[in-house]
Every structure is written in C-alpha cells, then in structure tokens.
Write a protein that holds these residues in place. Structure first.
Motif, short mmCIF file in Angstrom:
data_model
loop_
_atom_site.label_atom_id
_atom_site.label_comp_id
_atom_site.label_asym_id
_atom_site.label_seq_id
_atom_site.Cartn_x
_atom_site.Cartn_y
_atom_site.Cartn_z
N ALA A 314 0.84 -1.20 0.00
CA ALA A 314 0.00 0.00 0.00
C ALA A 314 0.87 1.25 0.00
O ALA A 314 0.62 2.21 -0.75
N GLY A 315 1.91 1.26 0.83
CA GLY A 315 2.82 2.40 0.83
C GLY A 315 3.57 2.55 -0.48
O GLY A 315 3.77 3.67 -0.98
N LEU A 316 3.97 1.41 -1.08
CA LEU A 316 4.67 1.46 -2.37
C LEU A 316 3.76 2.02 -3.45
O LEU A 316 4.19 2.81 -4.31
N ASN A 317 2.49 1.64 -3.44
CA ASN A 317 1.56 2.14 -4.45
C ASN A 317 1.39 3.65 -4.36
O ASN A 317 1.31 4.35 -5.38
N VAL A 318 1.33 4.17 -3.14
CA VAL A 318 1.23 5.62 -2.96
C VAL A 318 2.45 6.30 -3.57
O VAL A 318 2.33 7.32 -4.28
N ALA A 319 3.64 5.75 -3.32
CA ALA A 319 4.87 6.34 -3.86
C ALA A 319 4.88 6.30 -5.38
O ALA A 319 5.29 7.27 -6.04
N LEU A 348 -6.75 -3.40 -0.42
CA LEU A 348 -5.61 -4.08 0.22
C LEU A 348 -5.51 -3.70 1.69
O LEU A 348 -5.24 -4.56 2.55
N LEU A 349 -5.71 -2.42 1.99
CA LEU A 349 -5.66 -1.99 3.39
C LEU A 349 -6.79 -2.62 4.20
O LEU A 349 -6.58 -3.02 5.36
N LEU A 379 -2.00 5.62 6.28
CA LEU A 379 -1.97 5.30 4.86
C LEU A 379 -3.30 5.64 4.19
O LEU A 379 -3.32 6.10 3.03
N ALA A 380 -4.41 5.42 4.90
CA ALA A 380 -5.72 5.76 4.33
C ALA A 380 -5.82 7.26 4.07
O ALA A 380 -6.35 7.69 3.03
#
Length: 488
Positions: A314-319, A348-349, A379-380
């Motif tokens: 999820a963090g990678l997708n945001v980046a 995913l979250l 993250l949300a």
C-alpha cells in the motif's frame, strides 16, 4: 647576476594570510553565548554518560531540548515566532520532548530521538531563516539535516574569537584543525570502545574499572564538566551558525514533464495484478474460518501471514502514483488508472486490517499491533491526498501530509498505547477470551511501565519495577511512568 632576495620573513604564508582576513563578527552577545554553550554541552554529556544499554534517556532529552530553545532565544531573541508555522512547530517540539519525561516505552523513545532531531532541525532554520527551501517542500528535510550536521564545525573560529583564545594567526591555523580532530576522535573512540567492550568480556571489565576509577578521581561532576568544555566550541559553532546563516531563496525552474505512456503501462499492469489477487482472496476476505479449514490453512496462519506485505505494498503504491503525478504530463488515462490503483490499494488496506483484527481477536492487542492500526489509518489519509494530487496537479501534497503526519505521531505518543493495549487485553481476559498470562507477556514485551497496573504480580512485573527504579536513579533517565511504577 644578482637576484632580488625573497622577503619571506615579512610576507605571511598565503594560508595564514587568508586566515588573518577571516574574522567572525563577535560582540557582547557572543560572549554571553559562551556560558550557554557550556551548559548545553554539560547537558549533552550527562545524557550520553547516563545512557545505559537497552534503556534510553527520559527527562534528560526533555531538558536538553528545552535548553537548546532557551539558548537560541536568549542569543537571538524571539524573532520568527510571529509566524504561525513557527509557533506550531515550537508547540510540536515541546510536546514531543515532553513525551520522554511522561512515558517509558523504549520503542517510542528510540523513534522519537530521530523524530525530535528532525523536527528541531526543521524548526531552527525556519526560525532563523538560513534555509533555501521552505518547509512546504519535501526537499527541505535533507537540506536542514545537512545544516544541522555542518553547524558544529563551520563556526569554531567564531568561538575562538569570542573567547579571545587565539591572538596569533599561526595559532589559529593549528587550532581549527585540532578542534576538528577532537570532534571526530571523541565519538569514534566512544563508538569503537563500546563495540570492543561488547565483543570481549575481559576488556569490558578492565575498561569499565578504568572508567570508574577515573570518575572516582575526578568526581562525576568534574569529569562531565571536562567533557563539556571539549564539546563547548562545537555547541557554540552550531548556535552561531544557526543564528547568522542567511539562506538564499531557491530558484524556481520549470520542471520537465515526461511522456505519460510508461506510467500508464506500469499503472495498468499493477491494476490488473491487484484485481487478480483480490479475486483469488475474496472468498477468504469475506468468508469465515470454515472456508480456511477447507483450504487446509489454519486460522492463526492466515491471520498472521501477509499483513506486513500488504501494508508495505500500500505504501509502495502511494509512492508510485505520486512519482507518476510529479514526473509525467497530465492525461485522462493516467488519472483513471491512478485512481483505480488507489481504490485497489484501499481494498488491500481493508484486507490487511481484517487479517490483523483476526490475529488480535485470537491473541490479544500489543504495542506493535496497535501501531499497525495507526499506520493503516495514516496510509488511508495519504490515499485521499494522493487522489487529490492526481486530479489537481497544483495541490501541494507535502504541505498537507507533513502536518497530518506530525499531528498523528503526537496523538499516538499521548494516547498511551501500552496502557490502551493492556486495558483491552485485561477486559478480554475478564471475559474469558484471553488468558491472563497472555496479558502479562504482551505488556512485558514492550519493555514499558505504562501498562503495569493491568498485570498480575509475576516475575516480569518485578523485573519491570526494578528497571523503573534504576531509571529513577538518574535525572536523565527519569520519567513519570517509571516513578509511579517504582513507588508500588
């Protein structure tokens, strides 16, 4: 044929002549800074000398942070506090520093050391105006950390001028390299000696005895004062550098935008992969334990597996989405695919949160498990900001995300995570859904005194109270949490 002799006796060497021309403006204000630098050096030395393995400082960090701001304001005044951003940053730094004196969670103290150092660096140069980039840009973080690292060394000459130590340029040319050598040598010796003591028990015994003997001969205060005098030029240099550095505004350049086709291909492939993944796991995501049993997967195994991978993705997708929005030209396909990836990341979250909830319901809540809930909540929020950035390129993502992240971290510090987790586990144990032994082990695992009141009287409890009493022996490691635990 006679040649004209070189007048080497009357002509200074080029290096010395250059040093003669380099004099720092000092006055009565800089001379008043000398005792402030000595006091700050003494606080820093006391903090390091009372730092025991496995137990990080408490009240000492609070006092050192307060001392830094007191010295900075006494030296340069309160100019800059008329801006709201500086008042907010000062309040945030004060709350983060105060958390060391209130709570005893060692994980938080470890992370807060880095967070407080970064926050003080950002705030100091926001107050003094010595940075090129404004706080709203993410690039200011490495810039201001670089200024904080450089500051203790680049104005040592101003300390020598203010103290009146050096009168001859030749002495100055040797004093500055010597000061730099001392600054590099002392931490290197401290680090290498610590590793050697950890590697060899006999060396640890001999070195420890030597240090205790030296401390007995000099006295604890005299020994620390001697080290504080050694640190004094570098503390002075940092304060002087922060107060006198004038930053130039960074030049605004038109950033080149790349074709969006590579990003469209990448985002489209990721969307397809996540759709396939969610289709495979949808039965488990919305099913029950019977479905898992039919698949030959235990409840505990499924609940435990995959959480960190999903949260990390999820963090990678945001980046990836932010990089595409920053580097590529706008386009309808890019916006749609990026928005679809945000939606899939949100699912995913949800999956990761569901897995963690399964695990917590079976095995209880701990400091780290509650921390993961906080991370998923942050993250949300980042996902919401990312969607706005995708559809509105002029939106300043970091300007919105940085205050939210800072406020969220402060809230996490002050909600007393250990006590909240222990309270939940105690309620579950009272209802018969969790054994009391699990409650004790989960509280003990965080090495914190904050949840002790929910534990029974066990060996772990006695060990934690012993550690709390040890923390209270020195003002640098003292905290309210340790004091209350040691009293019982």
């Amino acid at each position: 044929m006679m040649t004209e002799p070189n007048n080497t006796q009357n002509q200074p060497a080029p290096q010395i002549a250059a040093l003669q021309r380099r004099s720092w403006p000092v006055g009565e204000r800089e001379r008043r800074l000398l005792p402030l630098s000595l006091a700050l050096g003494y606080l820093a030395v006391s903090l390091l000398m009372d730092w025991r393995g496995g137990r990080l400082p408490g009240l000492g960090v609070t006092v050192l942070a307060a001392g830094w701001y007191a010295a900075l304001f006494l030296y340069r005044g309160t100019a800059g506090l008329e801006r709201r951003v500086n008042r907010v940053l000062l309040g945030a730094a004060a709350l983060l520093a105060l958390a060391f004196a209130l709570f005893s969670n060692q994980w938080f103290r470890f992370w807060n050391c880095g967070a407080l150092l970064l926050l003080v660096a950002v705030h100091t140069w926001e107050l003094c105006g010595g940075a090129r980039l404004p706080w709203q840009e993410a690039g200011m973080l490495p810039e201001r950390l670089g200024l904080l690292v450089k500051g203790p060394f680049v104005r040592c000459g101003a300390f020598l001028d203010a103290a009146g130590v050096v009168k001859q340029s030749r002495s100055l040319s040797r004093s500055l390299p010597a000061a730099v050598g001392i600054a590099v040598t002392l931490p290197a010796l401290w680090l290498v000696a610590g590793v050697l003591m950890d590697a060899d028990a006999l060396f640890a015994l001999v070195a420890g005895s030597a240090l205790r003997g030296l401390e007995l001969r000099l006295g604890p205060t005299a020994g620390r004062l001697l080290l504080a005098v050694c640190a004094m030029p570098f503390v002075f240099s940092l304060l002087y550098f922060a107060a006198h550095t004038e930053g130039r505004a960074a030049e605004r350049r038109e950033r080149r935008r790349w074709d969006s086709l590579p990003a469209v291909i990448l985002l489209g492939a990721l969307d397809a992969l996540y759709l396939f993944f969610l289709a495979v796991q949808s039965a488990a995501l919305f099913g029950d334990r019977a479905y898992l049993a039919q698949a030959g997967i235990s409840f505990a195994e499924y609940a435990r597996s995959g959480f960190f991978q999903l949260a990390g993705l999820a963090g990678l997708n945001v980046a990836v989405i932010l990089a595409a929005a920053w580097l590529c030209r706008e386009g309808g396909a890019l916006r749609v695919l990026a928005t679809a990836l945000v939606a899939l990341t949100a699912v995913l979250l949800v999956s990761a949160a569901w897995r963690m909830t399964l695990y917590v319901s079976a095995y209880g809540l701990s400091f780290k498990r509650l921390l993961t809930y906080w991370g998923m909540g942050m993250l949300a929020i980042l996902l919401i900001l990312t969607v706005r950035k995708v559809w509105r390129r002029e939106f300043r993502f970091f300007r919105a995300a940085a205050p939210i992240a800072l406020a969220g971290w402060l809230l996490l510090n002050y909600c007393n995570v250990d006590a909240a987790a222990a309270r939940y586990n105690a309620a579950q144990a009272s209802a018969g859904r969790l054994p009391q032994s699990a409650v004790d082990d989960l509280v003990y695992g965080s090495f914190s005194c904050d949840g002790l009141r929910f534990m029974g009287e066990t060996e772990n409890t006695r060990w934690l109270r012993t550690e709390a009493a040890r923390d209270c022996e020195s003002w640098t490691t003292w905290s309210v949490s340790a004091f209350l635990a040691a009293k019982k």
